[in-house]
Write an enzyme that holds these catalytic residues in place. Structure first.
Site, PDB file in Angstrom:
ATOM      1  N   GLY A  97      36.221   0.946   6.600  1.00  0.00           N
ATOM      2  CA  GLY A  97      35.579   2.023   5.869  1.00  0.00           C
ATOM      3  C   GLY A  97      34.136   2.185   6.319  1.00  0.00           C
ATOM      4  O   GLY A  97      33.543   1.287   6.925  1.00  0.00           O
ATOM      5  N   CYS A  98      33.564   3.339   6.010  1.00  0.00           N
ATOM      6  CA  CYS A  98      32.202   3.614   6.458  1.00  0.00           C
ATOM      7  C   CYS A  98      31.198   2.700   5.750  1.00  0.00           C
ATOM      8  O   CYS A  98      30.344   2.082   6.392  1.00  0.00           O
ATOM      9  CB  CYS A  98      31.860   5.080   6.246  1.00  0.00           C
ATOM     10  N   TYR A  99      31.295   2.601   4.415  1.00  0.00           N
ATOM     11  CA  TYR A  99      30.359   1.712   3.714  1.00  0.00           C
ATOM     12  C   TYR A  99      30.503   0.265   4.211  1.00  0.00           C
ATOM     13  O   TYR A  99      29.488  -0.376   4.536  1.00  0.00           O
ATOM     14  CB  TYR A  99      30.589   1.766   2.199  1.00  0.00           C
TER      15      TYR A  99
END
Lengths: 345, 345, 345, 345
Positions: C148-150
């Site tokens: 995921g990006c986070y």
């Protein structure tokens, strides 16, 4: 206090009516309608609304025309207003309609651009609510067709030209740019942040529905047929509208003379500012206010005149002008509730 | 590998040249100049530049024309380029000048808009670098006057009209809108975020210096004098340019015929896309690419044609076109380094 | 050439895959799926796609697992990927899944945050695709769970701390900010321009689904349980992500020492830049690139360390990292197709 | 009518004072100072200012302390205010100072963060103008140190915690985000549109000068030393500020209990809204208003409490709060001139 209803109170022009009327010294909002928030209070939809300004949203169906309101603002989608307006008028209220339903006088023109009208009699009863042009008729009216945002900017930017002998304003080229709020509130891919926030694009090229409205009013001012070549574009800002208007000169005319004609035309208007030579209007300097800023310039090299007209599309282009009209029909100070300066920056 | 120098490498067109050339299969950037970063390495100014792509910035004064570079890009302020160009040509380099110094062929026209030229002979030597119009001459040139951003969008949007008999393109109304990067890098109040980020405004009304450049090229295409009524505006985006061009029809012309003429005119062009009916260009869909998107429409109601031309002002309007020109003068594939798709969203 | 399929090719991570793979020297996109554009060609959905790069969109239902593609990218909504991944693997393709379906190793943890998993065996087969941490396992894998990006920004910003004795990284406070594209493509009121474009707000406070993914990987790095206090916010930009990470010091540690530890940890990483003292990362300087910029600072007054990690959420936070993983599993140069500099401005 | 002077009337907090005071029922702006516009009228600098609200700008040097104004607002750069304040007080005016010159009570602390104070006696005379905390002292004061924007958001977001036994608020982690107008008006490259408009970045990490101000007030509320770990960031919007505040719990505490404590603490405050569970504040919903929106949440998984505080940095964070203070020191209704709703969208 004037008791006001707002139909469609959670759309952008509805919210803007709430903002303006909450600060109006003579008005209390006594109710509204909202599809999504029916049954809730305004403060639930918008946490910034305080107890003293709160009111309840009704669903459209439950609306009671025997409400004791004095005036109703219709911030409804085009097509819904005409039906509601009739009910409200019959119940004795005055009505300011922000939709396009009642702006065209000629049912045939309406039919050509929008389809058959459901209540053509109303077209004759409604007064086109551009106070700078129709102030006296507005004062007498009980039903106002509040102008569209593009027509407001274009008519205010063009009107003085019809008094200037050297100008041929019969076929202006009008290149307009609108903030994204003009597309209304609602979830659309084209107005999502990522699709529109760093873009700029034209839309509705050659066939935007505000064209017949401009032509009706400009032809009226010209006392002859005016046709506009009109292209709207979307600016990635939430508020603001610029119309850049090009007309050929018939004979020599200096920018100074043109500017003086504009200044004279709007000498007593509280919301119009004609800018001095070398200063051009900017949407950032009208945001949140009911002002219209105008500049006029002459291109001596090519013999054309350029007028630039700037408004906040949600205020002078919609809800502010609606309140200005309400002030007139209710016999109040025309500027009441509308004197706030723009929010800059 | 072609060895390239970039003069003015830390301005926006300079940085964009670095970005494009770093990805170019046949080019190595061997040095640059920068007022603020002289003596430093590119990776100090921009942390995204990696070791393999790094190079050193020289002050303008220390520049050595005996450098062994093959080509120089001049991304300098107007007025500084002509002097440098002469030195570089004398040293045997080819030169692509992104300033306005060498775009006008006629020293008198130049003088009228910019003041006396310091090296008028160069005006005759430079080739106007719009490949879609002047490809053959560009291939033979050693000095390219890279077109301005507004002229690029306007000429590409107008050129096919001169082949269309029913159109009167002698006096187009051109309403253009540019991203803020067009104002250059540098600290100015008018382009600060708070002053410009939520505004939209015209500027340079009637007297923008790109006018004579458009008129030179359009007159050339028309084989007769063309005059433009031109108004530029600032859009609150970092990249993108839209020119909306209005011309009257002399006789009936369908949008379909007009669209076919555009498609035919640009049939073999790798960077031009003529959009199908009902689709209009959007700066968001060319951002970061060297493409130009065109739409053409006819307003049958008023008898005018509207052409809309969209580019990224820093790419096809500046640095991308400069690389396209370099590819041509150095005998490489015209599209080399320029095939990247736009960054969307 | 590697033949690639893109599932969900018209969402934002899908479009970004198209952009990156179109510029990749070893890959051809041979097809995609799209709910809205099934049956159409990519160039119809996006006018910037040229003939040479065009491909056809299939509906999900008609997808043929016997396609002769080598690798498939799944840019599908969470929940749809696991099913498709199994089919593709059975047909002999390698799979890079950009959804959250396969990122958690423990089915119980998955169940707690997402609900029951439809194919828990896959959880054991998928390798968590953060090359800076798991490069060797990735090379051997046929199924990649793209982070995921986070988590990408947080893990890269935190990983070096577990080697620093003076730091207590067991319970970091992580305050993250994401561009609006992180919410996906699609019409939602909350991500419309007018609602989000001039705002800034937290969301998913205390319960964002990326938390267990961060904790899995950080606990692994720490070889003990790590818990994060995580709050995400929305920034009104289309791309970019910032994670500001706070951890207490156990003993004296200078910023210089911390910075050196980061530099050492990422010494050979092609996409990570540890910034020098006094320089802080900015989303504007990674936009469109696969880079991660890191800064680390020590607050001597309070005895805490602050690490700041910046990526483009659509590139290193999604599609760029997916291509980096594909390069590894297909045995190509890890940086192939990913060396482009950011688009600035 | 209260007669007001505005020093520094063309900076952003100065302009905002003009906007608010122009709509204030009890105030007339009788003059201002401006470096760039000295000798001109306000309507020349800002075309939206009408005849009735116009006033003249004086240069700082020509200012006459024997003016018959009642109150002066100092929107001057830090360092200039203290000198002017003394003159004005001696001339019998009341003074609201928006700079940081008088906010710290301890000259040693001031010296450490700002350098030697030029008039330390004033530090003892000035009252810290956060009405929600110091209302009674403000009423008695003639010199107000108007709080900084970050401290306003942080103190309002933290104050109720010191009454909650289960919370350890001695060392909050404070991650703040400010609109770009917080950097002041003026031409700077870092706040130009192209550099800042599509970015997001931290600045002043570990050493922002608002830290001692927060710590002074929070320590006062706690009756013991409070230290903050503070990181400010820049949001690409013109107005708005978010502080996300993290503190550990000492014992079990439900979000409901915490929310009730906040609600109780601010029960009678006209400008504070504590949002219900599941609703989080957004800068877009306070823009242009003097409101502060607060949310509080408990992360039961990790045992920390998160409070989020949102204001418009130019209103409650500067000019609106200054007017609120003026209302108190002049004995007027505290909310006079400040009841306008935010401009949304």
């Amino acid at each position: 206090m004037i008791r006001a209803l707002i139909f469609g109170a959670t759309g952008y022009t509805g919210i803007e009516l709430v903002r303006i009327l909450t600060g109006h010294p003579n008005v209390a909002v006594v109710g509204g309608t909202s599809r999504n928030w029916a049954g809730k209070r305004a403060s639930e939809a918008f946490p910034f609304i305080g107890k003293d300004d709160d009111f309840r949203f009704y669903p459209m169906e439950n609306f009671q025309p025997d409400s004791d309101a004095d005036v109703a603002f219709l911030a409804l989608p085009h097509g819904e207003s005409a039906r509601v307006a009739r009910q409200l008028l019959d119940a004795g209220m005055k009505v300011v309609d922000l939709s396009a339903d009642l702006r065209l006088h000629d049912p045939n023109v309406y039919g050509k651009w929008y389809g058959k009208h459901i209540d053509p009699d109303l077209l004759g009863r409604a007064v086109y609510g551009l106070p700078e042009i129709h102030r006296d008729s507005i004062r007498e009216a009980d039903l106002i067709a509040n102008p569209g945002c593009y027509p407001t900017s274009v008519i205010l930017g063009t009107a003085p030209l019809f008094k200037l002998p050297g100008v041929d304003a019969a076929c202006p080229v009008v290149d307009s740019k609108s903030a994204i709020s003009g597309a209304g509130r609602g979830a659309k891919l084209t107005t999502s942040f990522c699709e529109s926030g760093e873009g700029f694009k034209p839309y509705g090229v050659t066939h935007h529905r505000h064209i017949p409205e401009m032509e009706q009013e400009l032809s009226n001012l010209a006392a002859s047929t005016v046709k506009v070549r009109f292209t709207p574009h979307l600016i990635p800002v939430s508020r603001g509208m610029v119309s850049t208007i090009y007309v050929p000169l018939r004979s020599d005319l200096s920018a100074k003379t043109a500017r003086e004609a504009y200044t004279e035309f709007y000498r007593h208007e509280p919301f119009i500012r004609v800018l001095p030579a070398g200063v051009f209007p900017d949407t950032a300097l009208v945001r949140g206010s009911n002002q219209c800023h105008l500049a006029v310039e002459v291109d001596e090299r090519t013999g054309w005149l350029i007028a630039i007209s700037v408004i906040d599309n949600l205020v002078k282009g919609a809800s502010g002008q609606a309140v200005q009209n309400m002030n007139l029909i209710m016999g109040r100070e025309e500027t009441a509730g509308l004197t706030g300066l723009p929010l800059f920056p």
